[in-house]
Design an enzyme around this catalytic site. Structure first.
Site, PDB file in Angstrom:
ATOM      1  N   GLU A  44       0.829  -1.201   0.000  1.00 19.79           N
ATOM      2  CA  GLU A  44       0.000   0.000   0.000  1.00 19.79           C
ATOM      3  C   GLU A  44       0.874   1.266   0.000  1.00 19.79           C
ATOM      4  OE1 GLU A  44      -3.566   1.908   2.802  1.00 19.79           O
ATOM      5  OE2 GLU A  44      -2.447   0.148   3.464  1.00 19.79           O
ATOM      6  N   LYS A 125      -8.632   2.737  -2.165  1.00 16.27           N
ATOM      7  CA  LYS A 125      -9.218   2.144  -0.965  1.00 16.27           C
ATOM      8  C   LYS A 125     -10.660   2.624  -0.795  1.00 16.27           C
ATOM      9  CE  LYS A 125      -6.648   1.864   2.794  1.00 16.27           C
ATOM     10  NZ  LYS A 125      -5.965   2.258   4.060  1.00 16.27           N
ATOM     11  N   CYS A 161      -5.897  -2.954   1.502  1.00 15.58           N
ATOM     12  CA  CYS A 161      -5.746  -3.023   2.966  1.00 15.58           C
ATOM     13  C   CYS A 161      -7.061  -3.074   3.749  1.00 15.58           C
ATOM     14  CB  CYS A 161      -4.876  -1.868   3.456  1.00 15.58           C
ATOM     15  SG  CYS A 161      -4.230  -2.133   5.141  1.00 15.58           S
ATOM     16  N   LEU A 334      23.381   4.551  31.038  1.00 12.10           N
ATOM     17  CA  LEU A 334      23.357   3.154  31.495  1.00 12.10           C
ATOM     18  C   LEU A 334      23.518   3.141  33.005  1.00 12.10           C
ATOM     19  CD1 LEU A 334      23.278   0.218  30.349  1.00 12.10           C
ATOM     20  CD2 LEU A 334      25.767   0.219  30.537  1.00 12.10           C
ATOM     21  N   SER A 340      17.501   0.418  31.182  1.00 13.99           N
ATOM     22  CA  SER A 340      18.613   0.858  30.336  1.00 13.99           C
ATOM     23  C   SER A 340      19.372  -0.336  29.770  1.00 13.99           C
ATOM     24  CB  SER A 340      19.556   1.778  31.114  1.00 13.99           C
ATOM     25  OG  SER A 340      20.139   1.124  32.216  1.00 13.99           O
ATOM     26  N   LYS A 558       3.106  15.285  30.789  1.00  9.16           N
ATOM     27  CA  LYS A 558       4.442  14.711  30.623  1.00  9.16           C
ATOM     28  C   LYS A 558       4.509  13.855  29.361  1.00  9.16           C
ATOM     29  CE  LYS A 558       6.153  14.345  35.394  1.00  9.16           C
ATOM     30  NZ  LYS A 558       6.731  13.411  36.378  1.00  9.16           N
TER      31      LYS A 558
END
Length: 590
Positions: A44, A125, A161, A334, A340, A558
């Site tokens: 598609e 479509k 699709c 890390l 992490s 946030k």
């Protein structure tokens, strides 16, 4: 019956790279021709990439898509490939007069048949999805034509699709008009366990249409979406004939025995069964069946298990985000913790450890075992590493500004974020954030601290799944990047109690319930949209329900500022779940 060899090009186009995608179309078509194919099916909107979002509202983009389609048809003929029919997705326009509520330019999510240097027919479509990650009423108008072209005596229909996912429309019309094969270009995004649903759907639609069905699906990462491939061919009874691999580009070549048609060409209207009319356009490319030939054994690629699917989706998402956006390397903090550690491992698998940079940034509260676990991961994986202690930097801030409690804890996270962003600016690394979905849901992260970055690989991964993915990866140590047969993630990172280590003896359970309890509640509230009464009826503790709902609702601001990350669940934070930040609605308490 007539034989037909079809090639499904399970490919990874780049959004907006119309020239590069056209080049790829020629390459894949040449391979299909070399393998003796009679028809090639691309995915598609292959020429433009998918999804193109608001690009489709630009006249220049629509013009480029249409011109590229016509140019590549000529190019195929010029390069000796014109006799091989190609079905490919692109963006077209409907030519409708402008009106209020209609997308600018009346774009079509279209597919075309290319043959002998020209565009033979076009379709678009019919069913436009407008749920989850899809906004297609915003971008497209509905198609109402169904081409059925005769190829070596076999009638082949084209649908796009979503036309498989909805009742009525092209599939219903194919069932009444008749065809030997239905080919379907797709860009169907991945979410966990979707492959089981997809196969059942394809089989059911084949039975409804009364013909074999070839389902070619896109592969690759595109911002928050991952496409898993998993292209499928079934026969008219819905039995699986062939299946491509997951998360890999591939040309799936399949031999089919299909009925010969003698239907008359022409244009015929059909009731689509959904309140609309679809016009069937029958045309003939070739009446004569091909001479009998030896069939190839069909490929049915093995499936990954559920956890392996998710892991491979995350790896592909990181690899393509890095490559398609032109980054050479990535960097992350890390800590020695599991989030992490998993993020670093995904990155190493995606782009190689030589392009992964990790920074260990111990504070006055960092434990010796966390530093040791981080060192051990570096040793096992061979990533680039450096240590930047932050205690003196934090102290310098504290001399100039009086902070205590949560503000003091967040300062440490923000110093770490500043260091990572500084190194990113200096060296051109992409910063990977390491927060998981459970933390993101409850606001358990620091703005401009651990949330700072460019891509968030485990953003849609609940904490309990973080552990499951880590264990799965440690059990599959056949990756070529490993320096030895050792497991890439230190066992202590998986088994130790999680902690942000921003104050003495801190544990995640100081602020949150155990993750096994939390993730079940978040799944019901976020994924299933249960209200408080439904959550309590489902067996969740009423006091916990009230507390977690409040945390989730207040953290919306946030989440809006968090980097993009790959969707792997049915409802991710981002394209799937859209709530107002300024919002006084609160779930009724019991």
């Amino acid at each position: 019956m007539a034989q037909l060899r079809i090639a499904l090009a399970q490919t990874n186009p780049v959004v907006g790279d119309i020239t590069g995608n056209a080049d790829a179309l020629v390459r894949w078509t040449r391979e299909a021709a070399d393998r003796g194919s009679h028809l090639v099916l691309f995915t598609e909107m292959f020429l433009t990439g998918y999804p193109v979002e608001d690009l489709v509202l630009r006249t220049s983009f629509l013009n480029a898509s249409i011109e590229a389609l016509e140019d590549v048809a000529v190019r195929l003929a010029d390069e000796g490939l014109g006799d091989l029919p190609v079905v490919v997705g692109y963006v077209d326009r409907a030519g409708l007069a402008p009106r209020v509520g209609q997308p600018k330019g009346a774009p079509l999510d279209a597919a075309a048949l290319l043959h002998q240097g020209r565009v033979v027919t076009r379709t678009a479509k019919h069913h436009l999805p407008n749920y989850g990650v899809f906004d297609e009423y915003r971008y497209f108008v509905r198609g109402d034509r169904l081409p059925i072209f005769r190829l070596h005596g076999v009638d082949v229909a084209i649908a796009v699709c979503e036309d498989l996912w909805q009742d009525g429309g092209p599939v219903a019309v194919v069932g009444r008009a008749g065809a030997g094969l239905l080919v379907v270009p797709n860009a169907s995004p991945y979410e966990k366990e979707k492959d089981d649903v997809r196969l059942e759907l394809v089989a059911r639609r084949a039975r409804e249409a009364g013909c074999a069905l070839a389902y070619a699906n896109q592969v690759g990462g595109q911002d928050e979406l991952v496409f898993d491939g998993d292209s499928i061919v079934v026969d008219a009874s819905g039995e699986l004939v062939a299946r491509a691999e997951q998360f890999k580009e591939e040309l799936l070549v399949v031999d089919l025995d299909l009925p010969v048609s003698d239907a008359e060409p022409g244009v015929f209207p059909f009731d689509a069964g959904d309140g609309t009319t679809i016009t069937v356009e029958r045309l003939v490319l070739s009446d004569e069946p091909v001479a009998p030939y030896a069939k190839q054994e069909p490929e049915v690629a093995p499936r990954l298990d559920d956890t392996g699917e998710v892991y491979e989706a995350l790896v592909l998402a990181v690899r393509d985000y890095v490559a398609k956006n032109g980054f050479r390397s990535v960097i992350l903090g890390l800590s020695g913790g599991i989030d992490s550690a998993l993020t670093a491992t995904i990155a190493s698998d995606a782009i190689g450890p030589e392009r992964v940079h990790v920074v260990m940034m111990p504070s006055r509260y960092s434990s010796d075992h966390s530093l040791g676990d981080a060192d051990e991961l570096v040793r096992r994986q061979g990533v680039n590493s450096q240590v930047v202690p932050i205690a003196d930097i934090v102290t310098a801030f504290e001399k100039e500004i009086d902070l205590s409690g949560l503000a003091a804890e967040n300062l440490q996270a923000r110093v770490r974020g500043m260091i990572l962003m500084g190194l990113s600016n200096q060296h051109g690394h992409l910063v990977l954030t390491t927060g998981n979905k459970s933390e993101l849901a409850t606001g358990y992260s620091t703005l401009y601290g651990d949330s700072a970055g460019g891509f968030a690989p485990i953003k849609d991964v609940p904490k309990t799944m973080v552990w499951a993915l880590s264990r799965w990866r440690n059990e599959h140590t056949d990756s070529s990047f490993l320096l030895s047969a050792e497991r890439p993630i230190p066992e202590n990172s998986i088994t130790k109690e999680p902690s942000a280590e921003l104050r003495p003896d801190q544990r995640d359970t100081d602020s949150l319930p155990p993750y096994e309890v939390l993730d079940r509640l978040l799944d019901d509230y976020v994924e299933k949209d249960m209200g408080s009464a439904e959550l309590i009826a489902a067996g969740h503790d009423p006091e916990l329900v009230a507390r977690i709902i409040r945390l989730v609702d207040l953290a919306e601001y946030k989440r809006r500022q968090y980097p993009p990350g790959p969707k792997i669940t049915p409802k991710n934070f981002g394209r799937d779940r859209r709530l107002p930040i300024t919002n006084r609605w609160r779930e009724p308490t019991a």
